[in-house]
Design a protein around this motif. Structure first.
Motif, short mmCIF file in Angstrom:
data_model
loop_
_atom_site.label_atom_id
_atom_site.label_comp_id
_atom_site.label_asym_id
_atom_site.label_seq_id
_atom_site.Cartn_x
_atom_site.Cartn_y
_atom_site.Cartn_z
N ILE A 69 0.84 -1.19 0.00
CA ILE A 69 0.00 0.00 0.00
C ILE A 69 0.88 1.25 0.00
O ILE A 69 1.91 1.30 0.67
CB ILE A 69 -0.92 0.03 1.25
CG1 ILE A 69 -1.83 -1.19 1.28
CG2 ILE A 69 -1.76 1.32 1.28
CD1 ILE A 69 -2.66 -1.30 2.56
N ARG A 70 0.46 2.25 -0.76
CA ARG A 70 1.03 3.59 -0.65
C ARG A 70 -0.05 4.51 -0.10
O ARG A 70 -1.23 4.34 -0.44
CB ARG A 70 1.47 4.13 -2.02
CG ARG A 70 2.62 3.37 -2.69
CD ARG A 70 2.87 3.94 -4.07
NE ARG A 70 3.82 3.16 -4.84
CZ ARG A 70 5.06 3.56 -5.15
NH1 ARG A 70 5.48 4.75 -4.74
NH2 ARG A 70 5.85 2.80 -5.86
N LYS A 71 0.32 5.46 0.74
CA LYS A 71 -0.67 6.43 1.23
C LYS A 71 -0.14 7.84 1.04
O LYS A 71 1.06 8.12 1.19
CB LYS A 71 -1.01 6.16 2.69
CG LYS A 71 0.08 6.41 3.70
CD LYS A 71 -0.47 6.22 5.13
CE LYS A 71 0.59 6.52 6.17
NZ LYS A 71 0.06 6.43 7.55
N THR A 72 -1.06 8.74 0.68
CA THR A 72 -0.70 10.12 0.38
C THR A 72 -1.91 11.02 0.51
O THR A 72 -3.04 10.56 0.38
CB THR A 72 -0.12 10.22 -1.04
OG1 THR A 72 0.23 11.58 -1.32
CG2 THR A 72 -1.13 9.75 -2.08
N GLN A 73 -1.68 12.29 0.74
CA GLN A 73 -2.77 13.26 0.73
C GLN A 73 -2.84 13.98 -0.61
O GLN A 73 -3.77 14.76 -0.83
CB GLN A 73 -2.60 14.27 1.87
CG GLN A 73 -2.83 13.63 3.25
CD GLN A 73 -2.95 14.65 4.35
OE1 GLN A 73 -2.34 15.72 4.32
NE2 GLN A 73 -3.77 14.33 5.35
N ASP A 74 -1.89 13.70 -1.48
CA ASP A 74 -1.89 14.27 -2.83
C ASP A 74 -1.70 13.13 -3.82
O ASP A 74 -0.58 12.68 -4.04
CB ASP A 74 -0.78 15.31 -2.98
CG ASP A 74 -0.82 16.01 -4.33
OD1 ASP A 74 -1.62 15.59 -5.21
OD2 ASP A 74 -0.06 16.98 -4.51
N ILE A 75 -2.80 12.65 -4.38
CA ILE A 75 -2.72 11.47 -5.23
C ILE A 75 -1.90 11.73 -6.48
O ILE A 75 -1.36 10.79 -7.07
CB ILE A 75 -4.15 10.98 -5.60
CG1 ILE A 75 -4.11 9.56 -6.15
CG2 ILE A 75 -4.84 11.94 -6.55
CD1 ILE A 75 -3.59 8.52 -5.19
N THR A 76 -1.76 12.99 -6.90
CA THR A 76 -0.95 13.28 -8.09
C THR A 76 0.54 13.15 -7.80
O THR A 76 1.34 13.14 -8.73
CB THR A 76 -1.26 14.69 -8.64
OG1 THR A 76 -0.80 15.68 -7.71
CG2 THR A 76 -2.75 14.86 -8.89
N ARG A 77 0.90 13.07 -6.52
CA ARG A 77 2.31 12.88 -6.13
C ARG A 77 2.50 11.48 -5.54
O ARG A 77 3.26 11.28 -4.60
CB ARG A 77 2.73 13.96 -5.13
CG ARG A 77 2.66 15.37 -5.70
CD ARG A 77 3.10 16.41 -4.68
NE ARG A 77 4.50 16.23 -4.31
CZ ARG A 77 5.53 16.73 -4.99
NH1 ARG A 77 5.32 17.46 -6.09
NH2 ARG A 77 6.77 16.52 -4.59
N LEU A 78 1.82 10.52 -6.12
CA LEU A 78 1.87 9.15 -5.64
C LEU A 78 3.28 8.59 -5.64
O LEU A 78 3.65 7.79 -4.76
CB LEU A 78 0.96 8.27 -6.51
CG LEU A 78 0.79 6.81 -6.10
CD1 LEU A 78 0.15 6.71 -4.72
CD2 LEU A 78 -0.05 6.07 -7.13
N ALA A 79 4.10 9.01 -6.60
CA ALA A 79 5.46 8.49 -6.70
C ALA A 79 6.30 8.86 -5.48
O ALA A 79 7.31 8.20 -5.20
CB ALA A 79 6.13 9.01 -7.97
N ASP A 80 5.90 9.90 -4.75
CA ASP A 80 6.65 10.31 -3.56
C ASP A 80 6.26 9.51 -2.32
O ASP A 80 6.93 9.61 -1.28
CB ASP A 80 6.41 11.80 -3.27
CG ASP A 80 6.96 12.69 -4.38
OD1 ASP A 80 7.88 12.25 -5.08
OD2 ASP A 80 6.45 13.82 -4.52
N ALA A 81 5.18 8.74 -2.41
CA ALA A 81 4.71 7.96 -1.26
C ALA A 81 5.43 6.62 -1.21
O ALA A 81 5.44 5.89 -2.21
CB ALA A 81 3.20 7.74 -1.36
#
Length: 348
Positions: A69-81
């Motif tokens: 799983i990856r989690k993020t508050q900005d889905i457009t920056r998924l690669a940073d998660a």
């Protein structure tokens, strides 16, 4: 090659009018500076899935040998998660290999992951099914995942999903019926137990659903319209074909999802390849909303070039879904890396 061997290679080795992206800009750099983004979100990510809980998005895709799983508050920056592995399969048993198409769902205060797997020593259609894991923690990237076992479907199959309509929970999946893969729906007694008889609601009876030498409907995903009408997207044709695409079923508001006669199939795909955008074989989608349910978005995978078949080169993409005056979903034409798109509402 046998049907089972072809499926293994393919899966992980692995109408409604299309609306233009009116606010997208062809000047990618300028648009991104202004708060836009470009697809794909990651260079690799077959069978993507996104779910939002509060302001946090959780993302999963097929890994083959584990669940992450990856989690993020900005889905457009998924690669940073960072990617967090939350479960690995047992060395032997009915769910030991070919871990595909995970979906993360929040149900009654607990997290559930539905995933496809095959039995040890038998990586074929006859030994493939959908399994469930449960986590009582608040954060699905932490805590203990409990194996709730295999769903007792009437057929072997793949790509399980669950949804609630009119207060009842249902399970849908791609069932192996003879040489075909068909879409089936059944009621649920709880998140890991099916209840009653299954209904086949769609078969691969259109020419576009038979590309690549197979008759396939898979990856069903539920979408409820603002006016209560039911929609179910699915992927048609063999995933190794560039003509793999996304189709749509609809049923009137108030319908019984188990009534096969209630469902109507849109004749043509609602999302198909776009060579001018370098998007091929788009499919295996899911839906998510932005905070406050202000916007509906679709996530799907696609190849960036022709002839790439079913490999990890399939990458995740997102685009907004609009609604017309009759409450029908309007899907934009697939956008590649040369076309910047507006970010989802509420992105930080």
């Amino acid at each position: 090659m046998s049907r089972g061997a072809i499926l293994l290679l393919a899966a992980f080795s692995g109408c409604l009018a299309a609306a233009p992206e009116a606010t997208a800009q062809t000047n990618t750099g300028t648009a991104i500076e202004a708060g836009g983004f470009v697809n794909p979100l990651l260079p690799s990510g077959p069978d993507p899935w996104i779910v939002r809980d509060g302001s946090t998005y959780y993302y999963m895709n097929t890994q083959g040998n584990r669940l992450a799983i990856r989690k993020t508050q900005d889905i457009t920056r998924l690669a940073d998660a960072p990617e967090i592995t939350v479960w690995t399969p047992p060395a032997a048993g009915p769910n030991a290999q070919s871990i595909w198409a995970p979906e993360l769902h929040r149900i009654h205060g607990k997290w559930y992951i539905y995933y496809t797997a095959a039995a040890s020593g038998h990586d074929d259609d006859a030994h493939r099914g959908i399994f469930v894991l449960e986590n009582a923690g608040r954060d699905p990237t932490r805590g203990k995942w409990t194996d709730r076992g295999q769903l007792k479907t009437e057929h072997t199959g793949i790509d399980g999903t669950t949804f609630v309509y009119s207060g009842k929970r249902y399970f849908a999946y791609s069932a192996y019926v003879g040489p075909d893969s068909e879409l089936a729906i059944v009621a649920m007694a709880n998140p890991w137990t099916l209840q009653g008889k299954e209904t086949i609601i769609a078969r691969p009876d259109r020419a576009w659903e038979r590309q690549g030498g197979r008759q396939i409907l898979e990856g069903p995903e539920f979408l409820r319209a603002p006016n209560g009408k039911l929609y179910l997207t699915y992927s048609g044709s063999a995933c190794w074909s560039d003509d793999y695409a996304i189709g749509l079923l609809s049923a009137p508001a108030g319908s019984d999802p188990l009534d096969a006669t209630a469902w109507t199939k849109t004749p043509d795909p609602v999302i198909a390849k776009s060579p001018e955008q370098d998007v091929y074989a788009p499919g295996h989608n899911g839906f998510f909303t932005t905070p406050g349910d202000r916007e509906t978005w679709i996530v799907y995978h696609a190849n960036p070039g022709p002839g790439m078949q079913c490999t990890p080169k399939r990458s995740p993409r997102i685009q907004r879904v609009e609604w017309d005056r009759e409450g029908r979903p309007v899907f934009a034409k697939p956008a590649g890396s040369a076309l910047a798109l507006p970010r989802p509402a509420g992105a930080p």
